[in-house]
Design an enzyme around this catalytic site. Structure first.
Site, PDB file in Angstrom:
ATOM      1  N   LYS A  24     -14.076   1.223   8.195  1.00 39.90           N
ATOM      2  CA  LYS A  24     -12.990   1.653   9.083  1.00 39.90           C
ATOM      3  C   LYS A  24     -13.487   1.735  10.532  1.00 39.90           C
ATOM      4  O   LYS A  24     -12.763   1.401  11.468  1.00 39.90           O
ATOM      5  CB  LYS A  24     -12.428   3.011   8.636  1.00 39.90           C
ATOM      6  CG  LYS A  24     -11.720   2.988   7.299  1.00 39.90           C
ATOM      7  CD  LYS A  24     -10.580   1.985   7.231  1.00 39.90           C
ATOM      8  CE  LYS A  24      -9.338   2.379   7.986  1.00 39.90           C
ATOM      9  NZ  LYS A  24      -8.274   1.333   7.862  1.00 39.90           N
ATOM     10  N   SER A  29      -8.429   5.643  10.767  1.00 36.88           N
ATOM     11  CA  SER A  29      -8.679   6.794   9.887  1.00 36.88           C
ATOM     12  C   SER A  29      -9.550   7.803  10.616  1.00 36.88           C
ATOM     13  O   SER A  29     -10.254   7.437  11.559  1.00 36.88           O
ATOM     14  CB  SER A  29      -9.429   6.295   8.643  1.00 36.88           C
ATOM     15  OG  SER A  29      -9.898   7.373   7.867  1.00 36.88           O
ATOM     16  N   ILE A  36       0.780   3.950   1.964  1.00 40.76           N
ATOM     17  CA  ILE A  36       1.306   4.327   3.283  1.00 40.76           C
ATOM     18  C   ILE A  36       2.308   3.279   3.773  1.00 40.76           C
ATOM     19  O   ILE A  36       3.393   3.608   4.272  1.00 40.76           O
ATOM     20  CB  ILE A  36       0.151   4.480   4.300  1.00 40.76           C
ATOM     21  CG1 ILE A  36      -0.767   5.643   3.898  1.00 40.76           C
ATOM     22  CG2 ILE A  36       0.684   4.671   5.713  1.00 40.76           C
ATOM     23  CD1 ILE A  36      -2.019   5.775   4.752  1.00 40.76           C
ATOM     24  N   ALA A  37       1.947   2.002   3.598  1.00 38.08           N
ATOM     25  CA  ALA A  37       2.796   0.923   4.135  1.00 38.08           C
ATOM     26  C   ALA A  37       4.191   0.948   3.524  1.00 38.08           C
ATOM     27  O   ALA A  37       5.178   0.651   4.209  1.00 38.08           O
ATOM     28  CB  ALA A  37       2.131  -0.426   3.900  1.00 38.08           C
ATOM     29  N   ARG A  87      -0.992  -9.772  -1.035  1.00 39.38           N
ATOM     30  CA  ARG A  87      -1.916 -10.734  -1.641  1.00 39.38           C
ATOM     31  C   ARG A  87      -1.277 -11.439  -2.821  1.00 39.38           C
ATOM     32  O   ARG A  87      -1.574 -12.576  -3.110  1.00 39.38           O
ATOM     33  CB  ARG A  87      -3.178 -10.014  -2.126  1.00 39.38           C
ATOM     34  CG  ARG A  87      -4.046  -9.580  -1.013  1.00 39.38           C
ATOM     35  CD  ARG A  87      -5.391  -9.191  -1.509  1.00 39.38           C
ATOM     36  NE  ARG A  87      -5.445  -7.795  -1.945  1.00 39.38           N
ATOM     37  CZ  ARG A  87      -6.565  -7.175  -2.211  1.00 39.38           C
ATOM     38  NH1 ARG A  87      -7.714  -7.807  -2.124  1.00 39.38           N
ATOM     39  NH2 ARG A  87      -6.550  -5.907  -2.586  1.00 39.38           N
ATOM     40  N   SER A 123      -6.297  -2.758   4.493  1.00 38.82           N
ATOM     41  CA  SER A 123      -7.750  -2.601   4.555  1.00 38.82           C
ATOM     42  C   SER A 123      -8.205  -2.175   3.174  1.00 38.82           C
ATOM     43  O   SER A 123      -7.468  -1.457   2.491  1.00 38.82           O
ATOM     44  CB  SER A 123      -8.120  -1.504   5.569  1.00 38.82           C
ATOM     45  OG  SER A 123      -9.383  -1.725   6.125  1.00 38.82           O
ATOM     46  N   GLY A 125       0.815  -1.225   0.000  1.00 37.64           N
ATOM     47  CA  GLY A 125       0.000   0.000   0.000  1.00 37.64           C
ATOM     48  C   GLY A 125       0.846   1.271   0.000  1.00 37.64           C
ATOM     49  O   GLY A 125       2.030   1.255   0.361  1.00 37.64           O
ATOM     50  N   SER A 137      -5.768   7.596  -2.427  1.00 35.23           N
ATOM     51  CA  SER A 137      -5.854   9.000  -1.995  1.00 35.23           C
ATOM     52  C   SER A 137      -5.207   9.961  -2.990  1.00 35.23           C
ATOM     53  O   SER A 137      -5.501  11.155  -2.985  1.00 35.23           O
ATOM     54  CB  SER A 137      -5.271   9.193  -0.594  1.00 35.23           C
ATOM     55  OG  SER A 137      -3.975   8.680  -0.496  1.00 35.23           O
ATOM     56  N   PHE A 151     -11.247  19.442   3.567  1.00 43.33           N
ATOM     57  CA  PHE A 151     -10.910  18.251   4.357  1.00 43.33           C
ATOM     58  C   PHE A 151      -9.500  18.404   4.916  1.00 43.33           C
ATOM     59  O   PHE A 151      -8.715  19.233   4.443  1.00 43.33           O
ATOM     60  CB  PHE A 151     -11.010  16.968   3.509  1.00 43.33           C
ATOM     61  CG  PHE A 151     -10.489  17.140   2.118  1.00 43.33           C
ATOM     62  CD1 PHE A 151      -9.139  17.122   1.858  1.00 43.33           C
ATOM     63  CD2 PHE A 151     -11.381  17.376   1.065  1.00 43.33           C
ATOM     64  CE1 PHE A 151      -8.665  17.313   0.575  1.00 43.33           C
ATOM     65  CE2 PHE A 151     -10.910  17.579  -0.231  1.00 43.33           C
ATOM     66  CZ  PHE A 151      -9.545  17.546  -0.475  1.00 43.33           C
TER      67      PHE A 151
HETATM   68  P1  NDP Z   1      -3.707   1.380  -0.483  1.00 40.53           P
HETATM   69  O1  NDP Z   1      -4.925   1.006  -1.247  1.00 40.53           O
HETATM   70  O2  NDP Z   1      -2.513   1.856  -1.209  1.00 40.53           O
HETATM   71  O3  NDP Z   1      -3.283   0.165   0.451  1.00 40.53           O
HETATM   72  C1  NDP Z   1      -4.223  -0.730   0.998  1.00 40.53           C
HETATM   73  C2  NDP Z   1      -3.504  -2.007   1.319  1.00 40.53           C
HETATM   74  O4  NDP Z   1      -4.454  -2.947   1.853  1.00 40.53           O
HETATM   75  C3  NDP Z   1      -2.879  -2.666   0.073  1.00 40.53           C
HETATM   76  O5  NDP Z   1      -1.659  -3.252   0.421  1.00 40.53           O
HETATM   77  C4  NDP Z   1      -3.901  -3.727  -0.276  1.00 40.53           C
HETATM   78  O6  NDP Z   1      -3.363  -4.827  -0.972  1.00 40.53           O
HETATM   79  C5  NDP Z   1      -4.341  -4.158   1.116  1.00 40.53           C
HETATM   80  N1  NDP Z   1      -5.609  -4.869   1.057  1.00 40.53           N
HETATM   81  C6  NDP Z   1      -6.805  -4.418   0.655  1.00 40.53           C
HETATM   82  N2  NDP Z   1      -7.704  -5.411   0.701  1.00 40.53           N
HETATM   83  C7  NDP Z   1      -7.048  -6.507   1.148  1.00 40.53           C
HETATM   84  C8  NDP Z   1      -7.417  -7.855   1.400  1.00 40.53           C
HETATM   85  N3  NDP Z   1      -8.660  -8.308   1.202  1.00 40.53           N
HETATM   86  N4  NDP Z   1      -6.479  -8.712   1.861  1.00 40.53           N
HETATM   87  C9  NDP Z   1      -5.196  -8.301   2.049  1.00 40.53           C
HETATM   88  N5  NDP Z   1      -4.782  -7.047   1.817  1.00 40.53           N
HETATM   89  C10 NDP Z   1      -5.708  -6.164   1.378  1.00 40.53           C
HETATM   90  O7  NDP Z   1      -4.166   2.450   0.579  1.00 40.53           O
HETATM   91  P2  NDP Z   1      -3.367   3.343   1.633  1.00 40.53           P
HETATM   92  O8  NDP Z   1      -1.970   2.987   1.723  1.00 40.53           O
HETATM   93  O9  NDP Z   1      -3.752   4.736   1.338  1.00 40.53           O
HETATM   94  O10 NDP Z   1      -4.132   2.900   2.955  1.00 40.53           O
HETATM   95  C11 NDP Z   1      -3.498   2.109   3.951  1.00 40.53           C
HETATM   96  C12 NDP Z   1      -4.342   2.178   5.197  1.00 40.53           C
HETATM   97  O11 NDP Z   1      -4.457   3.534   5.611  1.00 40.53           O
HETATM   98  C13 NDP Z   1      -5.761   1.659   5.024  1.00 40.53           C
HETATM   99  O12 NDP Z   1      -6.112   0.991   6.221  1.00 40.53           O
HETATM  100  C14 NDP Z   1      -6.581   2.934   4.873  1.00 40.53           C
HETATM  101  O13 NDP Z   1      -7.905   2.753   5.282  1.00 40.53           O
HETATM  102  C15 NDP Z   1      -5.825   3.862   5.823  1.00 40.53           C
HETATM  103  N6  NDP Z   1      -6.009   5.281   5.571  1.00 40.53           N
HETATM  104  C16 NDP Z   1      -5.644   5.829   4.371  1.00 40.53           C
HETATM  105  C17 NDP Z   1      -5.793   7.192   4.154  1.00 40.53           C
HETATM  106  C18 NDP Z   1      -5.390   7.832   2.876  1.00 40.53           C
HETATM  107  O14 NDP Z   1      -5.812   8.969   2.609  1.00 40.53           O
HETATM  108  N7  NDP Z   1      -4.570   7.182   2.040  1.00 40.53           N
HETATM  109  C19 NDP Z   1      -6.388   8.063   5.189  1.00 40.53           C
HETATM  110  C20 NDP Z   1      -6.696   7.403   6.429  1.00 40.53           C
HETATM  111  C21 NDP Z   1      -6.509   6.054   6.591  1.00 40.53           C
HETATM  112  P3  NDP Z   1      -3.176  -4.806  -2.588  1.00 40.53           P
HETATM  113  O15 NDP Z   1      -1.947  -3.955  -2.847  1.00 40.53           O
HETATM  114  O16 NDP Z   1      -3.008  -6.229  -2.926  1.00 40.53           O
HETATM  115  O17 NDP Z   1      -4.424  -4.200  -3.158  1.00 40.53           O
END
Ligand code: NDP
Length: 342
Positions: free
Chosen positions: A163, A127, A16-17, A36, A86, A14, A201, A221
């Site tokens: 969330k 969030s 952020i990750a 995944r 998520s 992701g 985002s 926002f």
């Molecule tokens: P991304 O969509 O980039 O990352 C989401 C991550 O969750 C991806 O690694 C995705 O995997 C994984 N994921 C989603 N569904 C599943 C599933 N069923 N099983 C396993 N993994 C899954 O989003 P962000 O990095 O922006 O978000 C990361 C976190 O931060 C989330 O929890 C989000 O709700 C929270 N957040 C984000 C904000 C933002 O503005 N970006 C604001 C506030 C909170 P894959 O790469 O395979 O799709």
């Protein structure tokens, strides 16, 4: 402090990750990332190499939030867990609870696994979506650690429901447990991309810069830079007083009109592509009577909610970058990664 620790980061692919993984490896930790699609581990290796960091600092496990398999192995031997994964879809599903099985179910799987494995602390990426939706109070109300979104509200999005339900489940699972929990509740996250996979985002700014948003609603926002979000996660692992708390992260509020102005000033050559007109509120409110999706948009109209990010400063020691810097650095990286053409 983190040297030699093995830390699980769920959803390491992701937006952020990826920043969190870099930050942890930079501090000497070994990161085990869940993903995944196992073929995507190579993307994390590429990022670490670009940052001048050892790829040996990272390994991956294949898991899905909707399935039990793999989570016990994923957490084994970890002192800390960062649960960021998520579903964050660009378009809201029709059903209000569609995202709950993955978001809430996945959180329960990860946290129960962590508790069974004797993990010391879990940092959950929640969030502001779990904090301020479904409240019709004065725009002067300040939302913070003690507030929860109302899932029974008509105007809350399926994402915000997921969330809220996931974070509530997290606190329930670890209530009275020896495994500590810290929740991180960021506002909308902008800031630099580490590769050409932008996440949800960034899509708003990408649409604007690509000339694909002809007009914009009158809404504001909170915005926070992804580098500050990563710092907050790392601090939340080790700051003793962080345990049991929820930290709102917000670098400041912007309207869509502010974002257009920042982009116009930074890239004058882009001005002709950027939206100039605001969509009248009345039009959105009228359409909201016919469509539940527009109803969610209508709920966002008006000034940004006031957020209390004070505890993130005082307890986690954060000092936030400005939202303008977060917008500019995201825009720069959209060009750099070839996601928007000049
Ligand atoms: P991304 O969509 O980039 O990352 C989401 C991550 O969750 C991806 O690694 C995705 O995997 C994984 N994921 C989603 N569904 C599943 C599933 N069923 N099983 C396993 N993994 C899954 O989003 P962000 O990095 O922006 O978000 C990361 C976190 O931060 C989330 O929890 C989000 O709700 C929270 N957040 C984000 C904000 C933002 O503005 N970006 C604001 C506030 C909170 P894959 O790469 O395979 O799709």
């Amino acid at each position: 402090m983190l040297t030699g620790e093995t830390i699980l980061v769920t959803g390491c692919t992701g937006f952020i990750a990826k920043h969190i993984v870099v930050e942890l490896v930079r501090r000497g930790a070994t990161v085990r990332g869940t993903l995944r699609d196992p073929s995507r581990a190579i993307q994390i290796h590429r990022i670490l190499r670009n940052e001048g960091l050892p790829i040996e600092g990272f390994s991956s496990v294949t898991t899905d939030l909707r399935e039990d398999a793999g989570w016990a192995d994923a957490v084994r031997g970890c002192r800390f867990v960062m649960h960021t994964a998520s579903p964050f879809p660009a378009y809201q599903p029709r059903s209000k609870f569609a995202l709950v099985p993955a978001a809430r179910g996945g959180t329960v799987r990860v946290l129960e696994g962590a508790e069974n494995a004797g993990v010391e602390r879990v940092v959950l990426t929640s969030s502001i979506a779990s904090i301020y939706y479904g409240h019709d109070e004065s725009p002067r109300r300040v939302f913070g650690e003690g507030d929860w979104s109302r899932v029974e509200s008509d105007s809350i999005s399926p994402y915000a429901v997921s969330k809220t339900e996931a974070e509530r489940a997290a606190w329930n699972v670890l209530e009275g447990s020896a495994t500590q929990l810290v929740a991180i509740n960021p506002s909308l996250v902008f800031g630099p991309l580490l590769d050409a996979r932008p996440g949800t985002s960034a899509s708003l700014i990408r649409l604007m810069m690509g000339g694909r948003l002809p007009a914009f609603p009158r809404m504001g926002f909170g915005v926070v830079d992804v580098r500050d979000v990563a710092q907050a996660h790392v601090a939340a692992l080790t700051v003793p007083d962080a345990a049991g708390r929820r930290f709102v992260l917000n670098g400041g509020n912007l309207t869509l009109s502010d974002i257009v102005a920042i982009l116009t000033e930074t890239y004058p050559d882009l001005a002709r592509r950027l939206p100039r007109r605001e969509v009248p509120d009345g039009l959105i409110r009228f359409a909201a009577r016919l469509s539940s999706r527009v109803r969610m948009l209508a709920a966002e109209l008006g000034p940004a909610k006031q957020l209390d990010a004070g505890p993130a400063r005082s307890v986690l020691g954060l000092s936030f970058r400005s939202p303008e810097e977060a917008v500019r650095s995201l825009a720069d990286s959209l060009f750099r990664e070839g996601l928007v053409r000049r």
